[in-house]
Design an enzyme around this catalytic site. Structure first.
Site, PDB file in Angstrom:
ATOM      1  N   HIS A 145       7.801   9.907 -27.409  1.00 27.02           N
ATOM      2  CA  HIS A 145       7.445  10.767 -27.031  1.00 27.02           C
ATOM      3  C   HIS A 145       7.905  11.995 -27.305  1.00 27.02           C
ATOM      4  O   HIS A 145       6.339  13.024 -27.527  1.00 27.02           O
ATOM      5  CB  HIS A 145       7.165  10.622 -25.531  1.00 27.02           C
ATOM      6  CG  HIS A 145       6.130  11.434 -24.556  1.00 27.02           C
ATOM      7  ND1 HIS A 145       4.849  11.655 -25.195  1.00 27.02           N
ATOM      8  CD2 HIS A 145       6.361  12.264 -23.332  1.00 27.02           C
ATOM      9  CE1 HIS A 145       4.519  12.691 -24.042  1.00 27.02           C
ATOM     10  NE2 HIS A 145       5.243  12.748 -23.947  1.00 27.02           N
TER      11      HIS A 145
ATOM     12  N   HIS B  10      -0.152  18.020 -26.068  1.00 24.15           N
ATOM     13  CA  HIS B  10       0.161  16.532 -25.816  1.00 24.15           C
ATOM     14  C   HIS B  10      -0.885  15.577 -25.811  1.00 24.15           C
ATOM     15  O   HIS B  10      -0.966  14.502 -26.592  1.00 24.15           O
ATOM     16  CB  HIS B  10       0.197  16.503 -23.728  1.00 24.15           C
ATOM     17  CG  HIS B  10       1.366  16.341 -23.763  1.00 24.15           C
ATOM     18  ND1 HIS B  10       2.518  17.265 -23.762  1.00 24.15           N
ATOM     19  CD2 HIS B  10       2.376  15.467 -23.220  1.00 24.15           C
ATOM     20  CE1 HIS B  10       3.779  17.187 -23.197  1.00 24.15           C
ATOM     21  NE2 HIS B  10       3.450  15.906 -22.493  1.00 24.15           N
TER      22      HIS B  10
ATOM     23  N   LYS C 265       3.628  11.707 -10.915  1.00 24.85           N
ATOM     24  CA  LYS C 265       2.287  11.378 -11.668  1.00 24.85           C
ATOM     25  C   LYS C 265       3.063   9.561 -11.790  1.00 24.85           C
ATOM     26  O   LYS C 265       4.364   9.611 -12.921  1.00 24.85           O
ATOM     27  CB  LYS C 265       2.462  11.691 -13.173  1.00 24.85           C
ATOM     28  CG  LYS C 265       1.327  12.466 -12.829  1.00 24.85           C
ATOM     29  CD  LYS C 265       0.996  13.432 -14.727  1.00 24.85           C
ATOM     30  CE  LYS C 265      -0.157  14.577 -14.577  1.00 24.85           C
ATOM     31  NZ  LYS C 265      -0.258  14.968 -15.733  1.00 24.85           N
TER      32      LYS C 265
ATOM     33  N   ASN D 189       0.196  20.096 -20.468  1.00 25.15           N
ATOM     34  CA  ASN D 189      -0.245  19.078 -21.328  1.00 25.15           C
ATOM     35  C   ASN D 189      -0.197  19.700 -23.328  1.00 25.15           C
ATOM     36  O   ASN D 189      -0.448  19.608 -23.609  1.00 25.15           O
ATOM     37  CB  ASN D 189      -1.447  18.113 -21.483  1.00 25.15           C
ATOM     38  CG  ASN D 189      -1.332  17.537 -20.003  1.00 25.15           C
ATOM     39  OD1 ASN D 189      -0.143  16.810 -19.980  1.00 25.15           O
ATOM     40  ND2 ASN D 189      -2.280  17.974 -19.649  1.00 25.15           N
TER      41      ASN D 189
ATOM     42  N   HIS E 222      -0.460  12.350 -28.418  1.00 27.46           N
ATOM     43  CA  HIS E 222      -0.528  10.924 -27.637  1.00 27.46           C
ATOM     44  C   HIS E 222      -1.763  10.323 -29.164  1.00 27.46           C
ATOM     45  O   HIS E 222      -1.707   9.225 -29.271  1.00 27.46           O
ATOM     46  CB  HIS E 222      -1.792  11.019 -26.595  1.00 27.46           C
ATOM     47  CG  HIS E 222      -0.905  11.518 -25.084  1.00 27.46           C
ATOM     48  ND1 HIS E 222      -1.678  11.917 -23.984  1.00 27.46           N
ATOM     49  CD2 HIS E 222       0.487  11.116 -25.238  1.00 27.46           C
ATOM     50  CE1 HIS E 222      -0.510  11.738 -23.226  1.00 27.46           C
ATOM     51  NE2 HIS E 222       0.632  11.417 -23.647  1.00 27.46           N
TER      52      HIS E 222
ATOM     53  N   ARG F  97      -1.960  22.066 -13.833  1.00 28.11           N
ATOM     54  CA  ARG F  97      -1.147  21.328 -14.654  1.00 28.11           C
ATOM     55  C   ARG F  97      -1.757  20.931 -15.729  1.00 28.11           C
ATOM     56  O   ARG F  97      -0.514  20.013 -16.720  1.00 28.11           O
ATOM     57  CB  ARG F  97      -1.301  20.086 -13.558  1.00 28.11           C
ATOM     58  CG  ARG F  97      -0.274  19.457 -13.838  1.00 28.11           C
ATOM     59  CD  ARG F  97       0.091  18.614 -12.700  1.00 28.11           C
ATOM     60  NE  ARG F  97       1.389  17.241 -12.884  1.00 28.11           N
ATOM     61  CZ  ARG F  97       1.717  16.878 -12.342  1.00 28.11           C
ATOM     62  NH1 ARG F  97       1.150  16.349 -10.655  1.00 28.11           N
ATOM     63  NH2 ARG F  97       2.991  15.418 -12.964  1.00 28.11           N
TER      64      ARG F  97
ATOM     65  N   GLU G 204      -3.999  17.950 -11.239  1.00 25.37           N
ATOM     66  CA  GLU G 204      -4.334  18.211 -11.876  1.00 25.37           C
ATOM     67  C   GLU G 204      -5.895  18.804 -12.383  1.00 25.37           C
ATOM     68  O   GLU G 204      -6.177  17.974 -13.138  1.00 25.37           O
ATOM     69  CB  GLU G 204      -3.573  16.966 -13.295  1.00 25.37           C
ATOM     70  CG  GLU G 204      -4.124  17.480 -14.740  1.00 25.37           C
ATOM     71  CD  GLU G 204      -3.379  17.024 -15.470  1.00 25.37           C
ATOM     72  OE1 GLU G 204      -2.013  16.850 -15.858  1.00 25.37           O
ATOM     73  OE2 GLU G 204      -3.787  16.217 -16.110  1.00 25.37           O
TER      74      GLU G 204
ATOM     75  N   GLU H  51      10.558  18.700 -23.946  1.00 25.46           N
ATOM     76  CA  GLU H  51       9.744  18.913 -23.492  1.00 25.46           C
ATOM     77  C   GLU H  51      10.480  20.152 -23.176  1.00 25.46           C
ATOM     78  O   GLU H  51       9.812  21.110 -21.976  1.00 25.46           O
ATOM     79  CB  GLU H  51      10.181  17.478 -22.053  1.00 25.46           C
ATOM     80  CG  GLU H  51       9.151  15.883 -22.381  1.00 25.46           C
ATOM     81  CD  GLU H  51       7.074  16.159 -22.141  1.00 25.46           C
ATOM     82  OE1 GLU H  51       6.868  17.111 -22.053  1.00 25.46           O
ATOM     83  OE2 GLU H  51       6.842  15.198 -22.698  1.00 25.46           O
TER      84      GLU H  51
ATOM     85  N   LYS I 246       8.322  23.563 -13.537  1.00 23.12           N
ATOM     86  CA  LYS I 246       7.219  22.335 -13.402  1.00 23.12           C
ATOM     87  C   LYS I 246       6.719  22.110 -12.061  1.00 23.12           C
ATOM     88  O   LYS I 246       5.473  22.045 -11.019  1.00 23.12           O
ATOM     89  CB  LYS I 246       7.743  20.425 -14.000  1.00 23.12           C
ATOM     90  CG  LYS I 246       6.819  20.208 -13.282  1.00 23.12           C
ATOM     91  CD  LYS I 246       7.640  18.436 -14.081  1.00 23.12           C
ATOM     92  CE  LYS I 246       6.391  18.073 -13.770  1.00 23.12           C
ATOM     93  NZ  LYS I 246       6.013  16.327 -14.877  1.00 23.12           N
TER      94      LYS I 246
ATOM     95  N   ARG J 234       0.707  -1.062  -0.290  1.00 27.18           N
ATOM     96  CA  ARG J 234      -0.269   0.094  -0.359  1.00 27.18           C
ATOM     97  C   ARG J 234       1.068   1.297  -0.389  1.00 27.18           C
ATOM     98  O   ARG J 234       0.475   1.806  -0.103  1.00 27.18           O
ATOM     99  CB  ARG J 234      -0.922  -0.308   1.074  1.00 27.18           C
ATOM    100  CG  ARG J 234      -1.621  -1.342   0.878  1.00 27.18           C
ATOM    101  CD  ARG J 234      -3.139  -0.560   1.948  1.00 27.18           C
ATOM    102  NE  ARG J 234      -4.086  -1.852   1.629  1.00 27.18           N
ATOM    103  CZ  ARG J 234      -4.364  -2.911   2.356  1.00 27.18           C
ATOM    104  NH1 ARG J 234      -3.959  -2.978   3.947  1.00 27.18           N
ATOM    105  NH2 ARG J 234      -5.048  -4.071   2.284  1.00 27.18           N
TER     106      ARG J 234
HETATM  107  N1  GLY Z   1       4.049  15.357 -17.980  1.00 28.82           N
HETATM  108  C1  GLY Z   1       2.899  16.148 -17.073  1.00 28.82           C
HETATM  109  C2  GLY Z   1       2.925  15.774 -15.683  1.00 28.82           C
HETATM  110  O1  GLY Z   1       3.278  16.164 -14.734  1.00 28.82           O
HETATM  111  O2  GLY Z   1       1.889  17.035 -15.239  1.00 28.82           O
END
Ligand code: GLY
Length: 379
Positions: free
Chosen positions: A276, A258, A144, A255, A262, A251, A247, A186, A237, A122
């Site tokens: 990517h 993105h 993430k 993206n 994607h 946040r 998010e 990025e 960031k 956990r």
């Molecule tokens: N890569 C986008 C984020 O971490 O929110």
């Protein structure tokens, strides 16, 4: 030349340490977090061949024992079978609640191992030692974690912040030019979404950041420039993640590019055809084009973005993707499978100019289709 960015999340605060030569000193950085002198490392074959020995001997020099699980490289590893293998390995290694798991690799390893750490017993703590530029400036920071589902990328996962991130910029020297440029997609993203001065700087210095070229800077200045690029990216960031960890709002700015990316990754099979960061770069160029066509930014902005990508030798347009791409309607349908859909409405990050991004669901499908169709014509 070591820089530290503090991520100030209540109860989950941590440092991102950035600089050359950190791998050899990893034991010194990790030791304060250990309840017993043992860590479990998860990595992949390419990173293991180049750098695992240095990490393990640096830890051993401080009396820290380590065991390593070495997985295959590539996006396919971010999947249920390797997640199961990783969790079962941690259990077989008798991982304890107080232990530290080390994610040693690029974005795939960081995401997979972070998710395994979030779930085994956990939740155990984990430390990121990102080895790619993409992982150093983006995926290792912000918590993430996750794996891909057969229906799409990153659809299974958890927010689980690391305890420490060690971004050794010397490791960037061993990246292929393609992998470096993928991560650079990025880096540019940060300038484009929120810091025009950073983008100005990248236009001047971007080429000097690349490994294995005769650049115009001394070795020392190259190292400094790389540390600055990673630091500025992480700093941006960090502030966004602090204001919106899960998010719900800002946040989503991260993206930028993105939603297009994607869909392009899904269309090209999440593999070597399109990395990517390459998809992010093309996606950013498309997001600027879309914004210009909607009258949100000047026509010069997409041209300037594309000029810098081309100057860096990066994939810039749909035409730069090898092989056949699906038509615009299919690409739009792939975009709608993205998890950034709210009440059935696609969310886009658009721009009012370089360094001024915002999120909106208010984008006419026809305009998106026209941007895609025009890109595909030249394909
Ligand atoms: N890569 C986008 C984020 O971490 O929110």
């Amino acid at each position: 030349m070591i820089e530290t960015i503090h991520i100030d999340l209540p109860g989950r605060a941590y440092d991102v340490v950035i600089g050359p030569g950190l791998l050899a000193q990893a034991g010194t950085w990790i030791m304060p977090f250990l309840k017993r002198p043992r860590v479990l490392i998860v990595t992949e074959e390419n990173v293991a061949a180049l750098h695992l020995g240095e990490l393990k001997s640096g830890l051993a020099a401080l009396g820290i024992m380590s065991e390593a699980l070495v997985l295959p490289p590539g996006e396919n590893t971010k999947s249920w079978p390797y997640f199961e293998q990783t969790v079962e390995w941690l259990v077989a290694q008798k991982v304890e609640r107080g232990d530290i798991v080390v994610a040693f690799g690029g974005g795939v390893i960081g995401d997979l191992v972070g998710f395994a750490a979030a779930t085994v017993l956990r939740g155990v703590r984990f430390i990121q030692i990102p080895t790619s530029l993409l992982a150093q400036v983006d995926s290792s920071v912000g918590g993430k974690t996750g794996i891909n589902s057969s229906s799409g990328k990153n659809l299974i996962g958890a927010f689980h912040q690391p305890t420490l991130v060690l971004a050794d910029t010397s490791l960037l020297e061993t990246l292929t030019s393609r992998d470096f440029l993928s991560g650079y997609g990025e880096v540019i993203k940060y300038g484009l979404l929120g810091d025009v001065a950073f983008f100005d700087w990248l236009e001047l210095e971007g080429k000097n950041l690349k490994p294995m070229i005769n650049n115009t800077l001394s070795v020392n200045d190259t190292v400094k420039a790389r540390v600055w690029a990673v630091k500025r990216s992480v700093e941006m960031k960090a502030r966004i993640v602090e204001s919106d960890e899960t998010e719900r709002g800002d946040r989503a700015l991260l993206n930028l590019g993105h939603t297009f990316c994607h869909a392009l990754e899904a269309a090209t099979g999440y593999g070597d055809r399109l990395l990517h960061g390459e998809g992010v770069a093309i996606g950013c160029a498309l997001a600027f084009e879309l914004s210009a066509r909607m009258g949100l930014c000047s026509q010069e902005d997409p041209s300037r973005v594309r000029a810098h990508l081309k100057d860096m030798g990066m994939k810039t347009d749909l035409a730069d993707i090898d092989g056949i791409l699906p038509d615009a309607d299919t690409l739009l349908a792939l975009m709608r499978q993205d998890k950034k859909v709210i009440n059935g409405q696609l969310q886009f990050v658009l721009v009012r100019g370089i360094g001024d991004a915002f999120v909106t669901g208010d984008v006419p499908a026809d305009t998106i289709l026209n941007v895609l169709r025009d890109g595909l014509v030249s394909h």
